[in-house]
Enzyme design. Structure first.
Site, PDB file in Angstrom:
ATOM      1  N   LEU A  81       0.506  17.581  28.059  1.00  0.00           N
ATOM      2  CA  LEU A  81       0.136  17.501  26.691  1.00  0.00           C
ATOM      3  C   LEU A  81       0.011  19.173  26.188  1.00  0.00           C
ATOM      4  CD1 LEU A  81      -0.668  16.244  23.892  1.00  0.00           C
ATOM      5  CD2 LEU A  81      -3.159  16.392  25.080  1.00  0.00           C
ATOM      6  N   GLY A  87       6.964  18.342  29.205  1.00  0.00           N
ATOM      7  CA  GLY A  87       7.275  17.791  30.648  1.00  0.00           C
ATOM      8  C   GLY A  87       8.957  18.013  30.632  1.00  0.00           C
ATOM      9  N   GLY A  88       9.490  18.445  31.599  1.00  0.00           N
ATOM     10  CA  GLY A  88      10.783  18.531  31.649  1.00  0.00           C
ATOM     11  C   GLY A  88      11.852  17.189  31.389  1.00  0.00           C
ATOM     12  N   ASN A 147      11.341  16.574  27.388  1.00  0.00           N
ATOM     13  CA  ASN A 147      11.614  17.491  26.610  1.00  0.00           C
ATOM     14  C   ASN A 147      13.310  17.248  26.616  1.00  0.00           C
ATOM     15  OD1 ASN A 147       9.706  18.951  25.669  1.00  0.00           O
ATOM     16  ND2 ASN A 147       9.715  20.424  27.327  1.00  0.00           N
ATOM     17  N   SER A 179       8.430  19.808  37.663  1.00  0.00           N
ATOM     18  CA  SER A 179       7.744  20.231  38.703  1.00  0.00           C
ATOM     19  C   SER A 179       7.046  18.655  39.146  1.00  0.00           C
ATOM     20  CB  SER A 179       6.400  21.277  38.393  1.00  0.00           C
ATOM     21  OG  SER A 179       5.426  20.497  37.681  1.00  0.00           O
ATOM     22  N   GLY A 207      23.741  33.673  28.924  1.00  0.00           N
ATOM     23  CA  GLY A 207      24.342  32.291  28.985  1.00  0.00           C
ATOM     24  C   GLY A 207      24.406  31.741  30.259  1.00  0.00           C
ATOM     25  N   ASP A 260      15.071  23.016  29.275  1.00  0.00           N
ATOM     26  CA  ASP A 260      15.291  21.445  29.103  1.00  0.00           C
ATOM     27  C   ASP A 260      16.271  21.176  27.962  1.00  0.00           C
ATOM     28  OD1 ASP A 260      13.317  21.207  30.940  1.00  0.00           O
ATOM     29  OD2 ASP A 260      11.606  21.405  29.629  1.00  0.00           O
ATOM     30  N   VAL A 290      24.328  25.464  26.135  1.00  0.00           N
ATOM     31  CA  VAL A 290      24.060  26.905  25.877  1.00  0.00           C
ATOM     32  C   VAL A 290      23.679  27.026  24.535  1.00  0.00           C
ATOM     33  CG1 VAL A 290      24.857  29.708  25.467  1.00  0.00           C
ATOM     34  CG2 VAL A 290      25.555  28.199  27.807  1.00  0.00           C
ATOM     35  N   ALA A 311      16.765  26.828  20.727  1.00  0.00           N
ATOM     36  CA  ALA A 311      15.455  26.477  21.384  1.00  0.00           C
ATOM     37  C   ALA A 311      14.639  27.883  21.184  1.00  0.00           C
ATOM     38  CB  ALA A 311      15.314  25.866  22.515  1.00  0.00           C
TER      39      ALA A 311
END
Length: 309
Positions: free
Chosen positions: A15, A41-42, A45, A140, A229, A256, A280, A286
Site C-alpha cells: 500500500l 508492488g511489481g 503496477n 521482491s 534507455g 514496472d 522504453v 512514468a
C-alpha cells in the site's frame, strides 16, 4: 480464475502512501500535505500499466489485514480483474515523500511480512491452475521465503506452456534462470553479476546477454540502461533504444511500466523492435509524473510517435 492472456503475480505487494512537504529539518515536526494512496508492488503496477494501454490482465496478489483491504479496494477502483490470496499477516506499506524546497524525493520501502507454509502452497496452487499466454513474476520476496520460490513458480507455469516473464533481482533471479524463462529485465549492474563480472560497459552488454541466452536462461534479455534507455537481445536480434529526454519527476514504477508496456506489446504481436520502443516510452513517461501514478497514455503515444519519426 477467468482465462486471460496475461497474468501478473505479486507476492509482496504494498500500500503506497505519497505526500509533499516543504523542507526536511532534523528534530522538527514535518507537516505533510494530504496523502495519496496507490496499490503498489511489481506485478500490480504491471497490470495497471497494461490497463492504461487498453489491454487486460488478471492481477494475482496476496493481501492481509486492513492495509490489504485498502489495497484490494484500490485495485477494484482501477478496474483490474484480480485473484486475491489471503494472508494472516498484514500487507506492507511504503512511503514516498517529495520535498518542495529541493524537489528531492525520498522513498521508504518496508519488508513484506512472513508468508506461512499454507499460504506458499496456495500461491503455487493458484499458479498451477492459470491458463494464459504470459505470466509476469515481478517484485521482491517476503521475508522468510526461500530464494528458489520464484523458480518453483516458473517451473509450475512452464509445465502449463506459459511464457514466463521475470523482473526481480539478486539470488531470486539467479535461481529462476536455472529453470529458464521467456524474458528477463535486469539492469546493467545485475547483468554483470549474472555472468560473474564486476562491471560491464555498454558495448559488452549484447555479448553478456547472449551468454545467458545460449545457456537457455532466457529467450529474451532486456537490459535497462536507466536514463540511457534499454537494449533488447535475442538469439537473432538486438535493438538498442535511447530514452527520450524529458523532465524527470519520479522514478517510482518506471521499471514496472516498462515491463507492462513490453508484455502488452508482445500480447499484441508487435515486432521486437516495437516491443522495446513501447517499453522504453512507458518507462520514460512514468518518470514524468510524481509519486506512484505510473504514466499517462497520451505521453506514451507522443513519445512513441517521436521515436518512430
Amino acid at each position: 480464475m477467468k482465462p486471460n492472456s496475461i497474468i501478473t503475480l505479486t507476492i509482496n505487494p504494498s500500500l503506497d502512501k505519497s505526500t509533499h512537504f516543504n523542507s526536511l529539518i532534523a528534530e522538527q515536526k514535518i507537516r505533510c500535505e494530504k496523502p495519496r494512496y496507490d496499490a503498489g508492488g511489481g506485478g500490480i503496477n504491471v497490470s495497471k500499466a497494461i490497463a492504461k494501454l487498453g489491454g487486460s490482465s488478471t492481477c494475482v496478489f496476496t493481501s492481509g489485514g486492513s492495509s490489504g483491504e485498502m489495497l484490494e479496494e484500490l485495485i477494484t477502483k482501477e478496474g483490474l480483474e484480480s485473484t486475491v490470496i489471503k494472508t494472516k499477516n498484514w500487507t506492507r506499506e511504503n512511503f514516498i515523500a517529495f520535498e518542495n524546497a529541493t524537489k528531492s524525493q525520498y522513498r521508504f520501502g518496508f519488508p513484506g511480512n512472513e508468508i506461512s507454509d499454507d499460504e506458499k502452497d496456495k500461491i503455487i496452487e493458484v499458479v498451477s491452475k492459470v491458463k494464459a499466454d504470459y505470466l509476469v513474476i515481478s517484485g521482491s520476496l517476503n521475508e522468510g521465503l526461500p530464494t528458489d520460490f520464484y523458480q518453483k513458480i516458473a517451473e509450475t507455469a512452464k509445465a502449463s506452456g506459459i511464457k514466463v516473464v521475470v523482473d526481480t533481482s539478486g539470488e531470486s533471479l539467479r535461481k529462476v534462470l536455472e529453470t529458464g524463462v521467456y524474458l528477463i529485465k535486469p539492469n546493467i549492474g545485475e547483468l554483470a553479476k549474472l555472468i560473474g563480472v564486476d562491471h560491464l560497459e555498454l558495448p559488452e552488454v549484447e555479448k553478456a546477454a547472449k551468454q545467458l541466452i545460449s545457456n537457455k536462461s532466457a529467450e529474451i534479455v532486456v537490459v535497462s540502461l536507466g536514463p540511457e534507455g534499454a537494449i533488447l537481445v535475442t538469439k537473432d536480434e538486438t535493438h538498442l533504444v535511447k530514452a527520450p529526454k524529458v523532465e524527470k519527476k519520479s522514478t517510482v514504477g518506471a521499471g514496472d511500466s516498462m515491463v507492462g508496456g513490453m508484455v502488452w506489446a508482445l500480447s499484441q504481436n508487435k515486432s521486437l523492435k516495437e516491443v522495446i520502443q513501447i517499453g522504453v516510452c512507458c518507462g520514460t513517461a512514468a518518470t514524468m509524473n510524481e509519486g506512484t501514478q505510473l504514466f499517462k497514455v497520451e505521453d506514451v503515444k507522443r513519445l512513441f510517435e517521436g521515436m518512430k519519426g
